[in-house]
Design a protein around this motif. Structure first.
Motif, mmCIF file in Angstrom:
data_model
loop_
_atom_site.group_PDB
_atom_site.id
_atom_site.type_symbol
_atom_site.label_atom_id
_atom_site.label_comp_id
_atom_site.label_asym_id
_atom_site.label_seq_id
_atom_site.Cartn_x
_atom_site.Cartn_y
_atom_site.Cartn_z
ATOM 1 N N PRO A 165 0.814 -1.210 0.000
ATOM 2 C CA PRO A 165 0.000 0.000 0.000
ATOM 3 C C PRO A 165 0.852 1.266 0.000
ATOM 4 O O PRO A 165 1.932 1.298 0.587
ATOM 5 C CB PRO A 165 -0.804 -0.115 1.295
ATOM 6 N N LEU A 166 0.352 2.291 -0.649
ATOM 7 C CA LEU A 166 1.023 3.583 -0.685
ATOM 8 C C LEU A 166 0.170 4.608 0.061
ATOM 9 O O LEU A 166 0.410 4.888 1.221
ATOM 10 C CB LEU A 166 1.255 4.022 -2.128
ATOM 11 N N GLY A 167 -0.858 5.141 -0.589
ATOM 12 C CA GLY A 167 -1.747 6.098 0.055
ATOM 13 C C GLY A 167 -3.113 5.482 0.301
ATOM 14 O O GLY A 167 -3.401 4.364 -0.105
ATOM 15 N N ALA A 168 -3.963 6.225 0.996
ATOM 16 C CA ALA A 168 -5.309 5.774 1.319
ATOM 17 C C ALA A 168 -6.276 6.931 1.156
ATOM 18 O O ALA A 168 -5.879 8.094 1.220
ATOM 19 C CB ALA A 168 -5.346 5.243 2.757
ATOM 20 N N ASN A 169 -7.546 6.626 0.944
ATOM 21 C CA ASN A 169 -8.538 7.692 0.800
ATOM 22 C C ASN A 169 -9.923 7.234 1.216
ATOM 23 O O ASN A 169 -10.187 6.040 1.329
ATOM 24 C CB ASN A 169 -8.562 8.224 -0.643
ATOM 25 N N CYS A 302 -24.611 25.361 -7.722
ATOM 26 C CA CYS A 302 -25.001 24.066 -7.182
ATOM 27 C C CYS A 302 -24.666 24.056 -5.700
ATOM 28 O O CYS A 302 -23.951 24.936 -5.198
ATOM 29 C CB CYS A 302 -24.336 22.906 -7.923
ATOM 30 N N PHE A 303 -25.163 23.052 -4.995
ATOM 31 C CA PHE A 303 -24.996 23.011 -3.547
ATOM 32 C C PHE A 303 -24.286 21.754 -3.059
ATOM 33 O O PHE A 303 -23.749 21.750 -1.951
ATOM 34 C CB PHE A 303 -26.370 23.097 -2.873
ATOM 35 N N LEU A 304 -24.265 20.689 -3.854
ATOM 36 C CA LEU A 304 -23.755 19.397 -3.412
ATOM 37 C C LEU A 304 -22.885 18.761 -4.485
ATOM 38 O O LEU A 304 -23.211 18.822 -5.678
ATOM 39 C CB LEU A 304 -24.921 18.449 -3.091
ATOM 40 N N HIS A 305 -21.785 18.147 -4.065
ATOM 41 C CA HIS A 305 -20.891 17.466 -5.010
ATOM 42 C C HIS A 305 -20.266 16.268 -4.305
ATOM 43 O O HIS A 305 -19.509 16.424 -3.346
ATOM 44 C CB HIS A 305 -19.793 18.416 -5.493
ATOM 45 N N ARG A 306 -20.611 15.051 -4.787
ATOM 46 C CA ARG A 306 -20.060 13.848 -4.175
ATOM 47 C C ARG A 306 -18.645 13.593 -4.689
ATOM 48 O O ARG A 306 -18.417 13.414 -5.874
ATOM 49 C CB ARG A 306 -20.940 12.638 -4.511
ATOM 50 N N ALA A 307 -17.681 13.599 -3.770
ATOM 51 C CA ALA A 307 -16.283 13.372 -4.150
ATOM 52 C C ALA A 307 -15.479 12.999 -2.914
ATOM 53 O O ALA A 307 -15.844 13.340 -1.785
ATOM 54 C CB ALA A 307 -15.679 14.610 -4.821
ATOM 55 N N ALA A 308 -14.363 12.345 -3.133
ATOM 56 C CA ALA A 308 -13.526 11.826 -2.051
ATOM 57 C C ALA A 308 -12.792 12.928 -1.301
ATOM 58 O O ALA A 308 -12.787 14.099 -1.702
ATOM 59 C CB ALA A 308 -12.515 10.837 -2.628
ATOM 60 N N ASN A 309 -12.137 12.539 -0.222
ATOM 61 C CA ASN A 309 -11.355 13.503 0.560
ATOM 62 C C ASN A 309 -10.284 14.173 -0.288
ATOM 63 O O ASN A 309 -9.960 15.342 -0.100
ATOM 64 C CB ASN A 309 -10.701 12.817 1.762
ATOM 65 N N PHE A 310 -9.728 13.432 -1.262
ATOM 66 C CA PHE A 310 -8.638 13.994 -2.051
ATOM 67 C C PHE A 310 -9.088 15.088 -3.015
ATOM 68 O O PHE A 310 -8.261 15.776 -3.601
ATOM 69 C CB PHE A 310 -7.864 12.905 -2.811
ATOM 70 N N TYR A 311 -10.415 15.261 -3.149
ATOM 71 C CA TYR A 311 -10.891 16.343 -4.011
ATOM 72 C C TYR A 311 -10.436 17.702 -3.503
ATOM 73 O O TYR A 311 -10.314 18.658 -4.277
ATOM 74 C CB TYR A 311 -12.422 16.319 -4.125
ATOM 75 N N GLN A 312 -10.146 17.805 -2.206
ATOM 76 C CA GLN A 312 -9.765 19.093 -1.634
ATOM 77 C C GLN A 312 -8.535 19.694 -2.302
ATOM 78 O O GLN A 312 -8.365 20.916 -2.313
ATOM 79 C CB GLN A 312 -9.492 18.937 -0.133
ATOM 80 N N ALA A 313 -7.674 18.863 -2.875
ATOM 81 C CA ALA A 313 -6.476 19.375 -3.535
ATOM 82 C C ALA A 313 -6.807 20.166 -4.791
ATOM 83 O O ALA A 313 -5.938 20.873 -5.321
ATOM 84 C CB ALA A 313 -5.529 18.224 -3.887
ATOM 85 N N ASN A 314 -8.058 20.083 -5.267
ATOM 86 C CA ASN A 314 -8.435 20.737 -6.517
ATOM 87 C C ASN A 314 -9.131 22.081 -6.331
ATOM 88 O O ASN A 314 -9.414 22.760 -7.312
ATOM 89 C CB ASN A 314 -9.328 19.793 -7.326
ATOM 90 N N TRP A 315 -9.408 22.466 -5.087
ATOM 91 C CA TRP A 315 -9.945 23.798 -4.855
ATOM 92 C C TRP A 315 -8.839 24.838 -5.020
ATOM 93 O O TRP A 315 -7.667 24.550 -4.744
ATOM 94 C CB TRP A 315 -10.524 23.914 -3.446
ATOM 95 N N ASP A 316 -9.190 26.031 -5.468
ATOM 96 C CA ASP A 316 -8.198 27.091 -5.567
ATOM 97 C C ASP A 316 -7.607 27.384 -4.190
ATOM 98 O O ASP A 316 -8.242 27.140 -3.155
ATOM 99 C CB ASP A 316 -8.836 28.371 -6.131
ATOM 100 N N GLU A 317 -6.400 27.934 -4.183
ATOM 101 C CA GLU A 317 -5.687 28.150 -2.928
ATOM 102 C C GLU A 317 -6.423 29.082 -1.974
ATOM 103 O O GLU A 317 -6.266 28.976 -0.753
ATOM 104 C CB GLU A 317 -4.286 28.699 -3.205
ATOM 105 N N ASP A 318 -7.241 29.996 -2.504
ATOM 106 C CA ASP A 318 -7.935 30.942 -1.625
ATOM 107 C C ASP A 318 -9.231 30.378 -1.052
ATOM 108 O O ASP A 318 -9.901 31.041 -0.247
ATOM 109 C CB ASP A 318 -8.220 32.249 -2.367
ATOM 110 N N VAL A 319 -9.600 29.162 -1.425
ATOM 111 C CA VAL A 319 -10.802 28.532 -0.884
ATOM 112 C C VAL A 319 -10.475 27.938 0.485
ATOM 113 O O VAL A 319 -9.485 27.228 0.644
ATOM 114 C CB VAL A 319 -11.328 27.438 -1.828
#
Length: 461
Positions: A165-169, A302-319
């Motif tokens: 194993p390497l990473g987990a999510n 929109c108000f809801l988006h189903r995605a994993a914990n790793f989705y956080q890396a895709n928000w802009d830096e100011d979010v």
């Protein structure tokens, strides 16, 4: 399936499950070579003498982990390079799943690949038995010492360990704006019925917006986010035992219980009243890049988006990723089960696979299976990553979402299951399942036809 993966935690078991934990792809491929300019402090090399003097040696790594996560990977190798003298040549690609078999067939394998799917690993071992190199003994020792039996088994074929194993999510999350919830008097749903009610209320309250936004475009891996949707819902409508039977093909892919789950997914993803906020009609889900699909939350489309914990890396830096309401802020809540006591949890991860038995490759594989590397990776990662290594120091987690993920995965009241498509044979999990779910959304392909086509792709033996 996507990598950062995200797919730390100490693994716990819940019945036949474990409480653990990235696939797929994000942005354009990137070829990085670690160059010694690390943001981390100089390593204490005493802990690295076990790997030997590797000065002048080079190790190639091929993965689906691309920018921005790629830099976190290469930064985590700095102490190993500094202390052993080795150079890690890193290449991340959006076309990883398609191109790795091409490279193996052409006789041009990388030294190491990070494979997000145990099923893909099994297919490679079957198709290229003399190319995939079993884990060396030192790596096996680390795996058995620091990982649960379940995790070791995910990387094993016929009882032999090929990949560690390497990473987990954690994938069972719904992203939202706490400020928007506060402004509208919405509360985080505790059951699936609550989620359905919230969806309908958002649709009624905001005729110029949509409750949900989604995107499944991911290069050659387009479709994988839709498979996650179905897997999460199978766990909630049919339960973990049926999920296991489905994943292991003890029941057919097109079993009526799976059809019920797909219909439940379609009640959201194929309902024009519910999607695709700020992005287009239902069919736009198939062409919207998965790593951009949550952006409409920020402007109220929109108000809801189903995605994993790793989705956080895709928000802009100011979010701001935090639970407290704030302008330009987001957070995620657990995708609820049928009842508050029903707590299925979907997750995944990547596995270190080798294609060379050179001493320097063996040394690096052993390093990647150690708490040394897991903790180093956490130090240079701002968010979106943790490990199933029992030596992992969870105090290194910086992100509240990663802390929440760790909490869920180590909570025995949650029933964990590994990503289903990642466990299926490559021809199914990393091909037909992705493609047919894409056709299901993009071409409005019928539910039964979609499941039938995937069932036909299952290998005869």
């Amino acid at each position: 399936m996507r990598s950062v993966r995200t797919r730390g935690l100490v693994v716990a078991t819940t019945g036949a499950a474990l409480a653990l934990t990235l696939v797929g792809c994000s942005s354009d491929g990137d070829d990085n070579s670690s160059d010694g300019d690390s943001p981390a402090a100089s390593a204490d090399c005493a802990d690295y003498t076990q790997y030997g003097d590797l000065k002048g040696k080079s190790i190639s790594v091929y993965t689906s982990i691309v920018e921005p996560e790629a830099k976190q990977q290469t930064d985590s190798y700095k102490p190993f390079e500094e202390c052993t003298g080795a150079t890690i040549k890193y290449e991340g690609s959006r076309e990883f799943e398609a191109q790795l078999p091409v490279r193996l067939k052409a006789g041009n394998p990388p030294d190491i690949a990070y494979v997000p799917q145990p099923g893909f690993l099994k297919s490679m071992v079957a198709d290229y038995p003399n190319v995939v190199v079993p884990a060396p003994q030192e790596t096996v020792d680390n795996a058995k010492k620091y990982y649960s039996e379940e995790w070791v088994n995910y990387g094993s074929v016929d009882g032999k360990l090929y990949a560690t194993p390497l990473g987990a999510n954690v994938k069972s999350f719904v992203w939202y704006s706490p400020q928007a919830f506060e402004d509208n008097g919405y509360t985080v749903p505790k059951t699936w019925d609550d989620l359905t009610t919230l969806t309908a209320k958002i649709a009624a309250d905001h005729p110029d917006a949509k409750p949900w936004c989604a995107g499944i475009e991911s290069g050659d891996a387009t479709g994988w986010p839709a498979t996650d949707w179905l897997e999460d819902v199978v766990l909630r409508t049919a339960g973990p035992d049926v999920y296991d039977q489905w994943v292991n093909h003890e029941i057919p892919f097109n079993d009526p219980q799976i059809l019920t789950a797909l219909q439940a997914v379609g009640s959201i993803l194929k309902n024009p009243a519910d999607v695709n906020g700020g992005l287009g009609e239902v069919a736009s889900i198939a062409t919207t890049p998965w790593n951009e699909a949550g952006n409409p939350i920020l402007d109220g489309a929109c108000f809801l988006h189903r995605a994993a914990n790793f989705y956080q890396a895709n928000w802009d830096e100011d979010v701001k990723v935090q639970e407290a309401p704030t302008d330009n802020g987001v957070y995620a809540f657990y995708l609820p089960g049928k009842s508050e006591s029903d707590k299925p949890l979907l997750g995944g991860g990547e596995f270190v696979t080798g294609f060379s038995d050179r001493p320097e490759v063996a040394a690096f594989r052993t390093f990647l299976a150690s708490p040394q590397w897991a903790n180093e990776k956490a130090k240079v990662t701002g968010q979106g990553w943790f490990s199933a290594n029992s030596g992992f120091d969870s105090s290194l987690l910086k992100s509240p979402i990663d802390q929440l993920s760790f909490k869920l995965l180590t909570d025995p009241s949650y029933t964990f299951r590994f990503d289903g498509s990642d466990q299926m044979p490559g021809a199914v999990g990393a091909d037909a399942f992705w493609k047919q779910m894409t056709a299901w959304i993009g071409e409005d392909q019928a539910d039964q036809t979609t499941l039938d086509n995937i069932e036909k792709a299952w290998p005869a033996s």
